[in-house]
Design an enzyme around this catalytic site. Structure first.
Site, short mmCIF file in Angstrom:
data_model
loop_
_atom_site.label_atom_id
_atom_site.label_comp_id
_atom_site.label_asym_id
_atom_site.label_seq_id
_atom_site.Cartn_x
_atom_site.Cartn_y
_atom_site.Cartn_z
N CYS A 126 0.81 -1.22 0.00
CA CYS A 126 0.00 0.00 0.00
C CYS A 126 0.84 1.27 0.00
O CYS A 126 0.33 2.34 -0.33
CB CYS A 126 -0.94 0.02 1.21
SG CYS A 126 -2.10 -1.36 1.24
N HIS A 376 -9.52 1.84 -2.87
CA HIS A 376 -8.09 1.73 -2.58
C HIS A 376 -7.38 0.95 -3.69
O HIS A 376 -7.31 -0.27 -3.64
CB HIS A 376 -7.93 1.02 -1.23
CG HIS A 376 -6.55 0.89 -0.72
ND1 HIS A 376 -5.47 1.58 -1.25
CD2 HIS A 376 -6.04 0.14 0.30
CE1 HIS A 376 -4.37 1.24 -0.57
NE2 HIS A 376 -4.69 0.37 0.36
#
Length: 437
Positions: A126, A376
């Protein structure tokens, strides 16, 4: 993931005071065309950012591969920055769910950039998009080059299936969805379970998580109502896409309350206060202060510092806050100095816990919503924070305002980067005109 815009004085640089104690020449005059660039002239700056709209997994970009998401954004940044494609030193792109290879190079060639322009794909999950930008900044600071396209891309919709060759059934692949980030002896929880752990340890209630998620959708929906010049329209089978797909303007507190916990019986983390997987790409132009002036740009984020930290993988959601605290400590800042924050909203629980740890009020965070609403796209999310930071500071920042981006990452990692907003004394009109195109 965190991005912060703050009002604070510039940190004192070694070049700010002359040998006799008097003020040294300003950053606008310190570099001389007749000599080699000084450290101040070579200071990395971010001058331009573009992105695709973000689409839900299997949504508007269901059939668009990562390189096809990224290539138009690369071209838009090159064009918007007024740079020669052949002058690009490297394309550095974060990607977490792809099938290997080098999507940065693939996208650069797909975009029609010259063969001489290389590409580098990095994976810190991430944090990949932010890590790519930090790496580009450090390369500029080291003098390795002065024009980098950096950011991230993810196509969760077209990501390849994963399988182990060694299986219990002869000749049958062992498919899996989730990779490992830590050994069982340490603990390798699902992201949602780790969010439950954070909520329990730091006392983040279900009501507070739901309220934050609702706020994210409302802010994102409000922002989406205004045309976003940073979004590059992408053509799909259904037509051009230029609006984020995720925000739900009709979401209510009552609807959120109906979601059941999904990771732990009696827990507080639900599908409503967690992010969804998404597709998207973000690219920024990283250059030196001297090159930015040559391009006629007058406002930018100047790179100051960055740090990577590790923490217990069972509480990975607060790792970004730990990295942020380390950078702030090194620069003599605290959460009280921070005026704006953009925080990657993987889970409301970890955002709220991290804000508490940094001493920052919720109302100062994510003023246009975040991943709880937008989704995301793992490799791109860190770069989105820097884009948001650049856009917000350009609209309403004071020269010298500090800005911090941070990401909490699977496996208990955190990365944070500190920037400073700078506005040249020259006219802003040329910059605004160029960046609005």
């Amino acid at each position: 993931m965190t991005v912060v815009c703050a009002r604070s004085a510039d940190p004192v640089r070694p070049d700010a005071v002359g040998a006799d104690g008097s003020a040294a020449p300003s950053a606008d005059t310190v570099d001389s065309p007749a000599g080699p660039p000084t450290d101040a002239a070579r200071e990395p700056v971010i001058v331009l950012a573009r992105r695709t709209a973000f689409g839900r997994r299997n949504g508007v970009f269901a059939h668009t591969r990562a390189e096809d998401l990224l290539a138009p954004v690369l071209n838009a940044v090159v064009s918007g920055g007024g740079v020669s494609p052949a002058a690009i030193d490297d394309v550095i792109i974060g990607n977490a769910a792809g099938g290997g290879g080098n999507v940065a190079r693939l996208a650069a060639l797909t975009a029609g950039l010259p063969d001489s322009v290389p590409g580098l794909t990095i994976d810190r999950q991430c944090g990949s998009g932010l890590e790519a930008i930090v790496l580009a900044c450090r390369l500029v600071a080291a003098g390795a080059g002065d024009l980098y396209l950096a950011g991230g891309v993810e196509s969760c919709s077209t990501a390849p299936l994963r399988a182990h060759r060694l299986t219990s059934s002869a000749g049958q692949p062992d498919f899996f969805d989730r990779v490992r980030f830590a050994p069982d002896s340490v603990g390798d929880p699902d992201m949602g379970v780790a969010a439950e752990n954070v909520a329990d340890r730091y006392g983040i209630s279900r009501q507070r998580q739901d309220a934050f998620a609702l706020r994210s959708h409302r802010l994102a929906a409000t922002a989406a109502a205004v045309p976003a010049p940073e979004i590059v329209p992408l053509q799909t089978e259904a037509g051009p896409v230029f609006v984020d797909e995720g925000p739900r303007p009709g979401l209510t507190k009552a609807l959120l309350a109906r979601f059941a916990p999904v990771f732990r019986p009696g827990g507080t983390v639900t599908a409503g206060n967690s992010c969804a997987d998404a597709d998207g790409a973000v690219v920024v132009l990283v250059t030196s202060r001297r090159r930015a002036r040559e391009l006629g740009l007058t406002g930018w984020l100047s790179f100051v510092d960055a740090a990577v930290t590790g923490t217990d993988p069972n509480f990975l959601g607060i790792a970004g806050a730990e990295a942020a605290r380390l950078v702030l400590l090194r620069q003599g800042l605290t959460g009280a100095d921070l005026a704006r924050i953009e925080f990657n909203e993987a889970f409301a629980a970890q955002v709220l816990a991290s804000l508490d740890l940094l001493g920052v009020a919720e109302e100062h965070a994510n003023r246009e919503g975040g991943a709880l609403a937008l989704g995301h796209p793992f490799g791109a999310s860190g770069a989105l924070l820097v884009l948001r930071l650049l856009q917000q500071c350009r609209a309403a920042a004071t020269p010298g305002d500090a800005a911090l981006a941070a990401v909490s990452i699977a496996g208990g990692l955190g990365v944070a980067a500190l920037f400073r907003w700078e506005q040249s004394l020259s006219s802003e009109a040329a910059c605004v005109d160029r960046l609005s195109r």
